[in-house]
Design an enzyme around this catalytic site. Structure first.
Site, PDB file in Angstrom:
ATOM      1  N   HIS A 124      79.376 -13.119 -43.926  1.00 25.05           N
ATOM      2  CA  HIS A 124      78.551 -14.104 -44.633  1.00 25.05           C
ATOM      3  C   HIS A 124      77.171 -13.487 -44.876  1.00 25.05           C
ATOM      4  CE1 HIS A 124      76.202 -17.816 -45.167  1.00 25.05           C
ATOM      5  NE2 HIS A 124      77.342 -18.482 -45.320  1.00 25.05           N
ATOM      6  N   ASP A 201      78.971 -13.390 -35.222  1.00 21.26           N
ATOM      7  CA  ASP A 201      78.849 -14.648 -35.961  1.00 21.26           C
ATOM      8  C   ASP A 201      80.107 -15.467 -35.682  1.00 21.26           C
ATOM      9  OD1 ASP A 201      78.856 -16.714 -37.765  1.00 21.26           O
ATOM     10  OD2 ASP A 201      78.538 -15.475 -39.546  1.00 21.26           O
ATOM     11  N   GLN A 204      82.645 -19.753 -37.902  1.00 21.82           N
ATOM     12  CA  GLN A 204      83.950 -20.241 -38.357  1.00 21.82           C
ATOM     13  C   GLN A 204      85.001 -20.194 -37.247  1.00 21.82           C
ATOM     14  OE1 GLN A 204      84.500 -21.757 -41.131  1.00 21.82           O
ATOM     15  NE2 GLN A 204      82.528 -21.346 -42.104  1.00 21.82           N
ATOM     16  N   LYS A 227      79.660 -27.213 -38.054  1.00 23.69           N
ATOM     17  CA  LYS A 227      81.001 -26.662 -38.300  1.00 23.69           C
ATOM     18  C   LYS A 227      82.002 -27.142 -37.250  1.00 23.69           C
ATOM     19  CE  LYS A 227      79.365 -23.490 -41.348  1.00 23.69           C
ATOM     20  NZ  LYS A 227      79.686 -23.457 -42.790  1.00 23.69           N
ATOM     21  N   CYS A 365      79.068 -17.329 -50.218  1.00 24.11           N
ATOM     22  CA  CYS A 365      78.037 -16.549 -49.499  1.00 24.11           C
ATOM     23  C   CYS A 365      78.628 -15.269 -48.932  1.00 24.11           C
ATOM     24  CB  CYS A 365      77.393 -17.393 -48.391  1.00 24.11           C
ATOM     25  SG  CYS A 365      76.443 -18.774 -49.012  1.00 24.11           S
TER      26      CYS A 365
END
Length: 407
Positions: A124, A201, A204, A227, A365
């Site tokens: 991202h 990261d 997700q 999220k 993104c």
């Protein structure tokens, strides 16, 4: 005792999903952008504003004491949720993007010219741009980690890059555009063996399976509350204490100080040192309710339910014909990226919306990934634990009508 997984009862806790859009039953397949919120999260935020609204840490009255108690209790919840070693390794931020920016800013003084930063090609933008800004200021060099033909990380190429002794490796646990699950423990271990600082990261990943930061072994792990069925405006920066404490604060002022005079300022200790100003108190308390909601569910059965739906979605799209799927593998989670023949993704998204189907269209993104795929963008259908087989069938029926109209 095994926890029950009664899907209809779980879905009923999300009031947004019971509405109609222009007379059509809402079919929400945009959870990767933001998840819907259960009533318990909405109630927690409302209760804070109705009964406990006060600033934290800085007053002698009872409202502030209650707000501070509830706010700090969530820090302990997060510690247990991701199995961090210490509660002061948990920093509240406004989201994943801010968390990564805080790390990049905080490490800038530790970088020199020609230091190398490795970044996942499918990352991202939030896990690319902060490192580019760091590189501009220091002369550091960014090198993308190549992908295989199936859009998974090329581990052989990754190992070759690690031989360059990078200063930092920025990884993605689950890619937001494709849903690819990276072998994060293996990738992190290899980076640590090469002597690199590691950031993962997890935006997700956090809603789809259990996270154990000690097992992963990373230095930093970041994610957003919205999220994972929590409110917008709150995120988490987890940092291993020894390196987290070396970060230069990105924001200053408020409760992050120990002493202030016109001769200078001494910063306080973690976690306050990295939480300047008034935090997003209601969002943090809502995040605590989201963690409670998720913790009450049988995580193995939820994961099994989501994987069954995802494979059904992949299969139905493949059978529809004239569909290009991107990086759709058996181990993906949550996301299917696709295009309809040569049609523009935005046209497809609008025509789906007119039938009550909510998907995301664009570059997600992840422009470097789109450039790798030679695409301007694509459609992305993403699922959460509240979705069911009927949602997939509604989506496929709607997409079939779009196909008949356009092709």
């Amino acid at each position: 005792m095994t926890k029950a997984f009664e899907h209809d009862a779980i879905r009923a806790q999300f009031p947004t999903l019971s509405q109609q859009i222009d007379g059509q039953t809402l079919c929400y397949l945009d959870t990767a952008a933001t998840s819907q919120k259960p009533q318990s999260v909405i109630n927690a935020v409302n209760q804070y504003y109705q009964l406990n609204n006060a600033n934290v840490h800085r007053a002698a009255h009872q409202l502030s004491a209650r707000a501070t108690r509830d706010y700090e209790a969530v820090r302990s919840q997060v510690q247990g949720f991701i199995n961090s070693n210490r509660v002061d390794e948990i920093i509240f931020t406004h989201g994943t993007t801010e968390s990564i920016n805080m790390v990049a800013h905080g490490l800038t003084a530790q970088f020199d010219k020609d230091d190398i930063i490795l970044v996942d090609t499918a990352a991202h933008h939030a896990n690319i741009v902060p490192w580019q800004q760091l590189a501009k200021q220091t002369g550091a060099i960014i090198k993308p980690i190549p992908l295989n033909d199936d859009l998974t990380i090329d581990v052989d190429a990754y190992e070759q890059l690690l031989s360059l002794a990078p200063k930092l490796v920025a990884l993605t646990h689950v890619t937001n555009a494709l849903g690819t699950v990276n072998p994060i423990i293996e990738l992190t271990q290899k980076a640590k063996q090469a002597g690199a600082i590691t950031l993962v990261d997890g935006a997700q990943a956090i809603a789809h399976f259990a996270i154990d930061v000690q097992q992963i072994g990373c230095d930093f792990y970041v994610f957003s509350g919205h999220k994972m069925y929590g409110p917008t405006g709150v995120g988490i920066l987890y940092g291993r204490y020894q390196i987290l404490d070396t970060l230069t604060p990105m924001l200053t002022g408020g409760e992050m100080i120990k002493t202030v005079s016109f001769n200078g300022t001494e910063f306080g200790s973690l976690p306050n040192k990295l939480e300047a100003g008034t935090p997003a108190i209601s969002a943090v308390i809502g995040l605590g309710a989201a963690i409670s909601f998720m913790s009450d569910l049988p995580s193995d059965l939820v994961e099994q339910h989501e994987q069954t739906l995802l494979h059904y979605l992949q299969q139905q799209l493949d059978q529809l014909g004239d569909i290009s799927l991107y990086g759709a593998g058996p181990n993906n989670v949550g996301v299917v990226a696709f295009n309809l023949a040569g049609e523009h993704h935005q046209d497809v998204g609008i025509l789906l919306d007119q039938q009550g189907i909510a998907v995301r269209c664009g570059h997600h993104c992840a422009m470097p990934l789109m450039q790798h795929l030679n695409l301007k963008g694509c459609c992305r259908a993403s699922i959460g634990l509240y979705n069911n087989k009927q949602d997939i069938d509604l989506f496929i029926d709607a997409l079939r009508k779009v196909k008949e109209l356009l092709l």
